[in-house]
Design a protein around this motif. Structure first.
Motif, PDB file in Angstrom:
ATOM      1  N   MET A   9      -0.878 -11.183 -25.042  1.00 40.24           N
ATOM      2  CA  MET A   9      -1.021 -11.786 -26.208  1.00 40.24           C
ATOM      3  C   MET A   9      -1.761 -13.237 -25.852  1.00 40.24           C
ATOM      4  O   MET A   9      -2.781 -13.495 -26.549  1.00 40.24           O
ATOM      5  CB  MET A   9       0.146 -11.813 -27.100  1.00 40.24           C
ATOM      6  CG  MET A   9       0.343 -10.484 -27.756  1.00 40.24           C
ATOM      7  SD  MET A   9      -0.900  -9.628 -28.764  1.00 40.24           S
ATOM      8  CE  MET A   9      -0.919 -10.625 -30.002  1.00 40.24           C
ATOM      9  N   LYS A  10      -1.192 -13.895 -24.967  1.00 39.31           N
ATOM     10  CA  LYS A  10      -1.499 -15.236 -24.626  1.00 39.31           C
ATOM     11  C   LYS A  10      -2.960 -15.214 -24.038  1.00 39.31           C
ATOM     12  O   LYS A  10      -3.846 -16.010 -24.515  1.00 39.31           O
ATOM     13  CB  LYS A  10      -0.769 -15.788 -23.543  1.00 39.31           C
ATOM     14  CG  LYS A  10       0.537 -16.337 -23.940  1.00 39.31           C
ATOM     15  CD  LYS A  10       1.624 -16.936 -23.001  1.00 39.31           C
ATOM     16  CE  LYS A  10       3.010 -17.381 -23.674  1.00 39.31           C
ATOM     17  NZ  LYS A  10       3.746 -17.801 -22.463  1.00 39.31           N
ATOM     18  N   PHE A  12      -5.266 -12.970 -24.824  1.00 37.36           N
ATOM     19  CA  PHE A  12      -6.069 -12.626 -25.828  1.00 37.36           C
ATOM     20  C   PHE A  12      -6.373 -13.671 -26.755  1.00 37.36           C
ATOM     21  O   PHE A  12      -7.559 -13.749 -27.297  1.00 37.36           O
ATOM     22  CB  PHE A  12      -5.385 -11.240 -26.782  1.00 37.36           C
ATOM     23  CG  PHE A  12      -6.106 -10.902 -28.075  1.00 37.36           C
ATOM     24  CD1 PHE A  12      -7.315 -10.081 -27.918  1.00 37.36           C
ATOM     25  CD2 PHE A  12      -5.468 -11.259 -29.480  1.00 37.36           C
ATOM     26  CE1 PHE A  12      -7.973  -9.834 -29.077  1.00 37.36           C
ATOM     27  CE2 PHE A  12      -6.207 -11.126 -30.432  1.00 37.36           C
ATOM     28  CZ  PHE A  12      -7.241 -10.267 -30.368  1.00 37.36           C
ATOM     29  N   PHE A  13      -5.538 -14.487 -27.391  1.00 39.67           N
ATOM     30  CA  PHE A  13      -5.715 -15.379 -28.212  1.00 39.67           C
ATOM     31  C   PHE A  13      -6.368 -16.654 -27.441  1.00 39.67           C
ATOM     32  O   PHE A  13      -7.379 -17.416 -27.888  1.00 39.67           O
ATOM     33  CB  PHE A  13      -4.300 -16.085 -28.596  1.00 39.67           C
ATOM     34  CG  PHE A  13      -3.812 -15.141 -29.774  1.00 39.67           C
ATOM     35  CD1 PHE A  13      -4.391 -15.021 -31.053  1.00 39.67           C
ATOM     36  CD2 PHE A  13      -2.729 -14.220 -29.752  1.00 39.67           C
ATOM     37  CE1 PHE A  13      -4.031 -14.400 -32.162  1.00 39.67           C
ATOM     38  CE2 PHE A  13      -2.438 -13.708 -30.714  1.00 39.67           C
ATOM     39  CZ  PHE A  13      -2.810 -13.798 -32.082  1.00 39.67           C
ATOM     40  N   ASP A  15      -9.000 -15.959 -25.815  1.00 35.26           N
ATOM     41  CA  ASP A  15     -10.321 -15.476 -25.501  1.00 35.26           C
ATOM     42  C   ASP A  15     -11.056 -15.473 -26.781  1.00 35.26           C
ATOM     43  O   ASP A  15     -10.683 -14.525 -27.670  1.00 35.26           O
ATOM     44  CB  ASP A  15     -10.324 -14.183 -24.674  1.00 35.26           C
ATOM     45  CG  ASP A  15     -11.830 -13.588 -24.576  1.00 35.26           C
ATOM     46  OD1 ASP A  15     -12.617 -14.210 -24.996  1.00 35.26           O
ATOM     47  OD2 ASP A  15     -11.817 -12.411 -23.834  1.00 35.26           O
ATOM     48  N   ARG A  16     -11.793 -16.597 -26.919  1.00 30.50           N
ATOM     49  CA  ARG A  16     -12.412 -16.858 -28.410  1.00 30.50           C
ATOM     50  C   ARG A  16     -13.273 -15.611 -28.780  1.00 30.50           C
ATOM     51  O   ARG A  16     -13.494 -15.166 -29.853  1.00 30.50           O
ATOM     52  CB  ARG A  16     -13.151 -17.988 -28.182  1.00 30.50           C
ATOM     53  CG  ARG A  16     -12.386 -19.272 -28.384  1.00 30.50           C
ATOM     54  CD  ARG A  16     -13.399 -20.432 -28.630  1.00 30.50           C
ATOM     55  NE  ARG A  16     -12.502 -21.780 -28.492  1.00 30.50           N
ATOM     56  CZ  ARG A  16     -12.869 -22.858 -28.593  1.00 30.50           C
ATOM     57  NH1 ARG A  16     -14.042 -23.105 -28.674  1.00 30.50           N
ATOM     58  NH2 ARG A  16     -12.202 -23.920 -28.592  1.00 30.50           N
ATOM     59  N   LEU A  19     -11.338 -12.655 -29.830  1.00 32.99           N
ATOM     60  CA  LEU A  19     -10.663 -13.010 -31.475  1.00 32.99           C
ATOM     61  C   LEU A  19     -11.993 -12.865 -32.495  1.00 32.99           C
ATOM     62  O   LEU A  19     -11.595 -12.274 -33.648  1.00 32.99           O
ATOM     63  CB  LEU A  19     -10.273 -14.572 -31.471  1.00 32.99           C
ATOM     64  CG  LEU A  19      -8.978 -14.723 -31.045  1.00 32.99           C
ATOM     65  CD1 LEU A  19      -8.641 -16.118 -30.913  1.00 32.99           C
ATOM     66  CD2 LEU A  19      -7.810 -14.212 -31.750  1.00 32.99           C
ATOM     67  N   THR A  22     -12.380  -9.080 -33.107  1.00 32.58           N
ATOM     68  CA  THR A  22     -11.489  -8.424 -33.539  1.00 32.58           C
ATOM     69  C   THR A  22     -11.350  -8.712 -34.973  1.00 32.58           C
ATOM     70  O   THR A  22     -10.867  -7.678 -35.820  1.00 32.58           O
ATOM     71  CB  THR A  22     -10.034  -8.733 -32.814  1.00 32.58           C
ATOM     72  OG1 THR A  22     -10.419  -8.213 -31.337  1.00 32.58           O
ATOM     73  CG2 THR A  22      -9.178  -7.915 -33.275  1.00 32.58           C
TER      74      THR A  22
END
Length: 199
Positions: A9-10, A12-13, A15-16, A19, A22
């Motif tokens: 999750m870290k 993922f968030f 990576d702009r 985001l 998604t």
């Protein structure tokens, strides 16, 4: 397991691009389709129906009727010469043409059926169906009440001619007021008598 999820999750968030793809891209696409197909941003009110009219009677009474039709929210009246209007219907550029024939005003004054004709493009018959119903009721209320008023006034003149002028004037005034303030329906006499011609 929880540690792996937290780590992913870290990442993922952080990576702009991920985001954006998604969350923002689906929102943008949904909004675009809603505007294109869902009617968002459009007015709830239906657009007025364009009604071409040819006034062959050219009297103050026929113009009064045209003005009252144009005052309807569902109609926008455009006056056409008869030849132009007929050609427009034949070519399919206009679905219908309303014609107020000569003698229109005289017929209403006598309480007789008014000579009205509706030319329609046969290919657009279904489209014109709703217009026909609206016109029947509207024209009936405009011409029918006028025809009935004239009948009542002429009957009063005939049957109560012996009354003094002040009393007769008072009765006339009351009849005018009653017919002006109510949407009276005529019987068989005074109906529009609209003839429909398919081209």
């Amino acid at each position: 397991m929880l540690r792996i999820f937290s780590k992913e999750m870290k990442l993922f968030f952080a990576d702009r691009r991920a985001l954006l793809l998604t969350f923002l891209l689906p929102i943008a696409l949904i909004s675009l389709f809603a505007l294109a197909f869902g009617g968002a941003g459009r007015s709830d009110e239906a657009r007025p129906y364009l009604l071409p009219v040819s006034d062959l009677d050219s009297t103050s009474e026929s113009q009064r009727v045209i003005t009252q039709l144009d005052a309807e929210k569902s109609l926008t009246v455009v006056q056409f010469p008869l030849n132009e209007g007929t050609e427009a219907v034949k070519k399919g550029s206009e679905p219908a043409l309303l014609i107020l024939h000569k003698g229109f005003s005289d017929s209403i004054e006598k309480g007789a059926a008014a000579p009205i004709e509706l030319l329609i493009d046969e290919a657009k018959e279904a489209e014109v169906g709703l217009l026909q119903q609206a016109l029947y009721s509207k024209l009936f209320s405009i011409t029918g009440s006028t025809g009935m008023k004239e009948k009542v006034l002429s009957k009063i003149e005939r049957e109560y001619a012996h009354l003094d002028s002040a009393t007769l004037n008072n009765i006339r005034r009351q009849v005018e007021e009653n017919f002006g303030s109510s949407d009276l329906s005529a019987g068989d006499d005074g109906t529009p008598g609209m003839k429909v011609t398919k081209l």
